[in-house]
Design a protein around this motif. Structure first.
Motif, PDB file in Angstrom:
ATOM      1  N   ARG A   8     -42.699  -0.413  26.161  1.00  0.00           N
ATOM      2  CA  ARG A   8     -43.998   0.170  25.850  1.00  0.00           C
ATOM      3  C   ARG A   8     -43.867   1.359  24.906  1.00  0.00           C
ATOM      4  NH1 ARG A   8     -48.368   2.479  30.147  1.00  0.00           N
ATOM      5  NH2 ARG A   8     -49.919   3.001  28.601  1.00  0.00           N
ATOM      6  N   TYR A   9     -42.714   2.022  24.969  1.00  0.00           N
ATOM      7  CA  TYR A   9     -42.476   3.211  24.148  1.00  0.00           C
ATOM      8  C   TYR A   9     -41.187   3.038  23.348  1.00  0.00           C
ATOM      9  CZ  TYR A   9     -45.687   5.221  27.593  1.00  0.00           C
ATOM     10  OH  TYR A   9     -46.750   5.466  28.412  1.00  0.00           O
ATOM     11  N   ARG A  10     -41.134   3.747  22.234  1.00  0.00           N
ATOM     12  CA  ARG A  10     -39.920   3.808  21.422  1.00  0.00           C
ATOM     13  C   ARG A  10     -39.529   5.278  21.315  1.00  0.00           C
ATOM     14  NH1 ARG A  10     -41.749   2.335  16.614  1.00  0.00           N
ATOM     15  NH2 ARG A  10     -41.676   4.414  15.741  1.00  0.00           N
ATOM     16  N   LEU A  11     -38.255   5.552  21.506  1.00  0.00           N
ATOM     17  CA  LEU A  11     -37.746   6.916  21.412  1.00  0.00           C
ATOM     18  C   LEU A  11     -36.920   7.037  20.141  1.00  0.00           C
ATOM     19  CD1 LEU A  11     -37.518   9.674  22.848  1.00  0.00           C
ATOM     20  CD2 LEU A  11     -35.415   8.821  23.893  1.00  0.00           C
ATOM     21  N   ASP A  12     -37.472   7.726  19.143  1.00  0.00           N
ATOM     22  CA  ASP A  12     -36.754   7.954  17.893  1.00  0.00           C
ATOM     23  C   ASP A  12     -36.002   9.274  18.002  1.00  0.00           C
ATOM     24  OD1 ASP A  12     -37.771   5.623  16.789  1.00  0.00           O
ATOM     25  OD2 ASP A  12     -39.472   6.640  15.861  1.00  0.00           O
ATOM     26  N   VAL A  13     -34.692   9.232  17.759  1.00  0.00           N
ATOM     27  CA  VAL A  13     -33.846  10.412  17.926  1.00  0.00           C
ATOM     28  C   VAL A  13     -33.070  10.668  16.638  1.00  0.00           C
ATOM     29  CG1 VAL A  13     -31.991  11.463  19.286  1.00  0.00           C
ATOM     30  CG2 VAL A  13     -33.563   9.857  20.373  1.00  0.00           C
ATOM     31  N   ARG A  14     -33.081  11.916  16.209  1.00  0.00           N
ATOM     32  CA  ARG A  14     -32.238  12.364  15.096  1.00  0.00           C
ATOM     33  C   ARG A  14     -31.328  13.457  15.626  1.00  0.00           C
ATOM     34  NH1 ARG A  14     -37.161  13.169  11.236  1.00  0.00           N
ATOM     35  NH2 ARG A  14     -37.545  14.418  13.056  1.00  0.00           N
ATOM     36  N   LEU A  18     -41.313  10.426  21.215  1.00  0.00           N
ATOM     37  CA  LEU A  18     -41.640   9.287  22.059  1.00  0.00           C
ATOM     38  C   LEU A  18     -42.940   8.704  21.518  1.00  0.00           C
ATOM     39  CD1 LEU A  18     -40.877   7.688  24.628  1.00  0.00           C
ATOM     40  CD2 LEU A  18     -42.433   9.197  25.877  1.00  0.00           C
ATOM     41  N   ILE A  19     -42.882   7.455  21.108  1.00  0.00           N
ATOM     42  CA  ILE A  19     -44.019   6.823  20.441  1.00  0.00           C
ATOM     43  C   ILE A  19     -44.526   5.652  21.279  1.00  0.00           C
ATOM     44  CG2 ILE A  19     -44.746   5.612  18.347  1.00  0.00           C
ATOM     45  CD1 ILE A  19     -42.420   7.201  16.948  1.00  0.00           C
ATOM     46  N   ASP A  20     -45.827   5.633  21.501  1.00  0.00           N
ATOM     47  CA  ASP A  20     -46.471   4.502  22.168  1.00  0.00           C
ATOM     48  C   ASP A  20     -46.510   3.369  21.151  1.00  0.00           C
ATOM     49  OD1 ASP A  20     -48.358   2.608  23.141  1.00  0.00           O
ATOM     50  OD2 ASP A  20     -49.285   4.160  24.389  1.00  0.00           O
ATOM     51  N   ILE A  21     -45.824   2.287  21.415  1.00  0.00           N
ATOM     52  CA  ILE A  21     -45.687   1.196  20.450  1.00  0.00           C
ATOM     53  C   ILE A  21     -47.030   0.541  20.154  1.00  0.00           C
ATOM     54  CG2 ILE A  21     -44.677  -1.095  20.081  1.00  0.00           C
ATOM     55  CD1 ILE A  21     -42.236  -0.124  21.637  1.00  0.00           C
ATOM     56  N   GLU A  22     -47.843   0.382  21.173  1.00  0.00           N
ATOM     57  CA  GLU A  22     -49.124  -0.307  21.012  1.00  0.00           C
ATOM     58  C   GLU A  22     -50.091   0.459  20.110  1.00  0.00           C
ATOM     59  OE1 GLU A  22     -52.533  -1.351  24.126  1.00  0.00           O
ATOM     60  OE2 GLU A  22     -50.611  -2.346  24.544  1.00  0.00           O
ATOM     61  N   SER A  23     -50.224   1.759  20.329  1.00  0.00           N
ATOM     62  CA  SER A  23     -51.201   2.544  19.576  1.00  0.00           C
ATOM     63  C   SER A  23     -50.586   3.307  18.406  1.00  0.00           C
ATOM     64  CB  SER A  23     -51.900   3.539  20.508  1.00  0.00           C
ATOM     65  OG  SER A  23     -50.981   4.507  20.964  1.00  0.00           O
TER      66      SER A  23
END
Length: 174
Positions: A71-77, A106-111
Motif C-alpha cells: 500500500r505504501y512505498r518508502l523512498d530512501v536516500r 513514505l508514499i501512499d501508492i494509490e493516491s
C-alpha cells in the motif's frame, strides 16, 4: 508496611496515567492497524552497501507484521560519510567519524500522497590503528551498526505516522 506504601505509590502514579490516553502502539499484535500498515510498506533498492544494509534491516522490521498487499512505498536516500576527527602532529589520522543519514518519504501508492517526509541519522567514532585491516573492519562494523540504528528510528517514525493516519480515518468516519 513497606508493601502498603509501595502499593499506594504505584496507585498514585497509575491514576494520572490512566486518563492521559496512552495506549500500546502494537496492541492487537499482527492484527493491529499499525502492524498491518508496516507490513504493507515496500522498500525499493537503496544504492550502495549502506543502502543494502538499511534496506535489509527495514525489511526485517516491517515484515514482522506478516504479509500484506503493498500500500505504501518508502523512498530512501542515504548519505554515508567518513571524516577525520583526530589528526596527530605527523598529519596521520587517529580517529574517524562515520556518519549515516537517511532522508525518506513514505508514499501512499494509490493516491500518490506523501504520508511522511523525514530524516534519520546517526554517527559512530572509530579509532584508527596501525593495522589497516582492523581499521577497515571497524569502519564496516560501524556502518552495520548505524544501518540497524537508522532502521529502528525510521520504523518507529513510520509506525507513529501510520497510527496517526489511522486515528484520523477513525474520527473522520461516521
Amino acid at each position: 508496611m513497606r508493601a502498603a506504601v509501595a502499593l499506594l505509590a504505584a496507585l498514585a502514579v497509575a491514576l494520572p496515567l490512566s486518563g492521559c490516553g496512552l495506549q500500546p502502539m502494537y496492541a492487537g499484535g499482527s492484527d493491529a492497524a499499525v502492524s498491518q500498515g508496516l507490513a504493507a510498506v515496500d522498500v525499493p533498492a537503496i544504492p550502495g552497501r549502506g543502502g543494502w544494509l538499511v534496506r535489509n534491516a527495514l525489511q526485517d522490521r516491517l515484515e514482522a507484521g506478516g504479509e500484506e498487499p503493498t500500500r505504501y512505498r518508502l523512498d530512501v536516500r542515504l548519505d554515508d560519510s567518513l571524516e577525520a576527527l583526530g589528526v596527530l602532529n605527523d598529519d596521520t589520522i587517529s580517529r574517524e567519524r562515520r556518519i549515516l543519514r537517511a532522508r525518506y518519504q513514505l508514499i501512499d501508492i494509490e493516491s500518490g500522497e506523501i504520508v511522511l517526509d523525514a530524516t534519520a541519522g546517526s554517527d559512530a567514532g572509530i579509532d584508527v590503528v596501525s593495522s589497516e585491516y582492523a581499521t577497515i573492519a571497524a569502519e564496516q562494523t560501524a556502518l552495520e551498526n548505524l544501518a540497524e540504528e537508522i532502521a529502528d528510528r525510521m520504523t518507529t517514525t513510520i509506525a507513529l505516522a501510520l497510527r496517526e493516519r489511522e486515528r484520523a480515518r477513525e474520527t473522520a468516519a461516521p
